[in-house]
Motif scaffolding. Structure first.
Motif, short mmCIF file in Angstrom:
data_model
loop_
_atom_site.label_atom_id
_atom_site.label_comp_id
_atom_site.label_asym_id
_atom_site.label_seq_id
_atom_site.Cartn_x
_atom_site.Cartn_y
_atom_site.Cartn_z
N MET A 197 -8.28 12.90 13.79
CA MET A 197 -7.14 12.03 13.48
C MET A 197 -6.76 11.14 14.65
O MET A 197 -6.27 10.03 14.46
N ARG A 198 -6.98 11.60 15.85
CA ARG A 198 -6.65 10.77 17.02
C ARG A 198 -7.47 9.48 16.99
O ARG A 198 -6.95 8.39 17.27
N GLU A 199 -8.74 9.59 16.64
CA GLU A 199 -9.60 8.41 16.57
C GLU A 199 -9.30 7.58 15.33
O GLU A 199 -9.42 6.36 15.36
N VAL A 200 -8.93 8.23 14.26
CA VAL A 200 -8.53 7.51 13.04
C VAL A 200 -7.35 6.59 13.34
O VAL A 200 -7.33 5.42 12.95
N MET A 201 -6.36 7.12 14.05
CA MET A 201 -5.16 6.34 14.38
C MET A 201 -5.53 5.13 15.25
O MET A 201 -5.02 4.02 15.04
N ASN A 202 -6.40 5.35 16.23
CA ASN A 202 -6.82 4.24 17.10
C ASN A 202 -7.56 3.17 16.29
O ASN A 202 -7.38 1.97 16.51
N ALA A 203 -8.41 3.62 15.36
CA ALA A 203 -9.17 2.67 14.54
C ALA A 203 -8.23 1.86 13.64
O ALA A 203 -8.41 0.64 13.49
N ILE A 204 -7.24 2.52 13.06
CA ILE A 204 -6.29 1.80 12.20
C ILE A 204 -5.56 0.73 13.00
O ILE A 204 -5.38 -0.40 12.52
#
Length: 247
Positions: A197-204
């Motif tokens: 989720m940490r990377e998902v947030m950065n991607a968003i």
């Protein structure tokens, strides 16, 4: 990005675990263990739950001693930290018992050193007040706690945080991004992030920025072709969006 807490499948499993502890049969078994790899959203879920439940959230320090822990807890509870350890413990015991304040201990591995002296003190609060204590750690924390039966026997629920599903990522994109993200790009974010989720947030955040700068009604794979939306920290290189690779 919108400031909204997304209730992912990990959150739902955690909530079910909390309900089970609250409805437990043995009053002294009031501890819950949450574990999983970094980036799966443990801290965010527990921080939000702590606010809603009016719980005390502490991040354990490797330098913690029982006294150090008591002083940190006293600060969080706005209790006078002066006096002997026994006086301090009894002072906080009265506050926690009266107000039924749950405790959340993040990075709980640090409480296991010196024969789990700090965790024994935490257990004392749980036993004597019958309030919930949530221990949060990495995958190996179960092995460490299992070495202390007097503690492990108090753990009523164990919840593992796992990689976010495609549905989790789609829901997160929908609720957080101010610009709609197309299904093909949602799938790419899920693939690149491996459900962290940490990377998902950065991607968003990155995708949203592209959409806002270019006035797009929706951001799809074509709009970010050749761009980096996540970073591979192990390989020390950015991950580039490629429709050919995704296919």
């Amino acid at each position: 990005m919108r400031k909204t807490f997304v209730r992912t499948s990990n959150y739902e499993r955690f909530s079910a675990g909390v309900a089970a502890v609250e409805n437990r049969g043995a009053a002294e078994a009031g501890m819950m263990l949450v574990y999983g790899q970094p980036g799966y959203g443990k801290s965010e879920v527990l921080t939000n739950w702590a606010v809603d439940a009016e719980a005390v959230f502490l991040r354990a320090n490797i330098d913690w001693t029982p006294r150090y822990f008591l002083v940190e807890l006293a600060k969080a509870l706005a209790v006078d930290p002066r006096g002997s350890s026994e006086q301090l413990f009894n002072r906080m015991l009265a506050v926690i018992a009266t107000q039924q304040i749950p405790l959340v201990i993040d990075e709980a591995e640090a409480t296991l050193k010196n024969h789990a002296a700090v965790l024994e003190k935490i257990r004392d609060f749980s036993d004597r007040t019958e309030t919930m204590v949530v221990l949060v750690g990495m995958e190996n924390i179960q092995t460490g706690i299992a070495k202390h039966p007097q503690i492990s026997s108090r753990i009523a629920q164990v919840v593992e945080f796992t990689p976010a599903s495609l549905e989790d990522v789609a829901m997160t994109c929908q609720q957080l991004s101010e610009v709609p993200i197309a299904p093909d790009l949602v799938a790419e974010i899920h693939r690149q992030s491996a459900g962290r989720m940490r990377e998902v947030m950065n991607a968003i955040a990155c995708v949203e920025r592209v959409g806002l700068m270019n006035g797009l009604a929706e951001v799809d794979m074509a709009a970010v072709e050749g761009m980096s939306i996540t970073h591979d920290w192990r390989a020390r290189r950015p991950r580039v969006v490629s429709r050919k690779r995704a296919a």
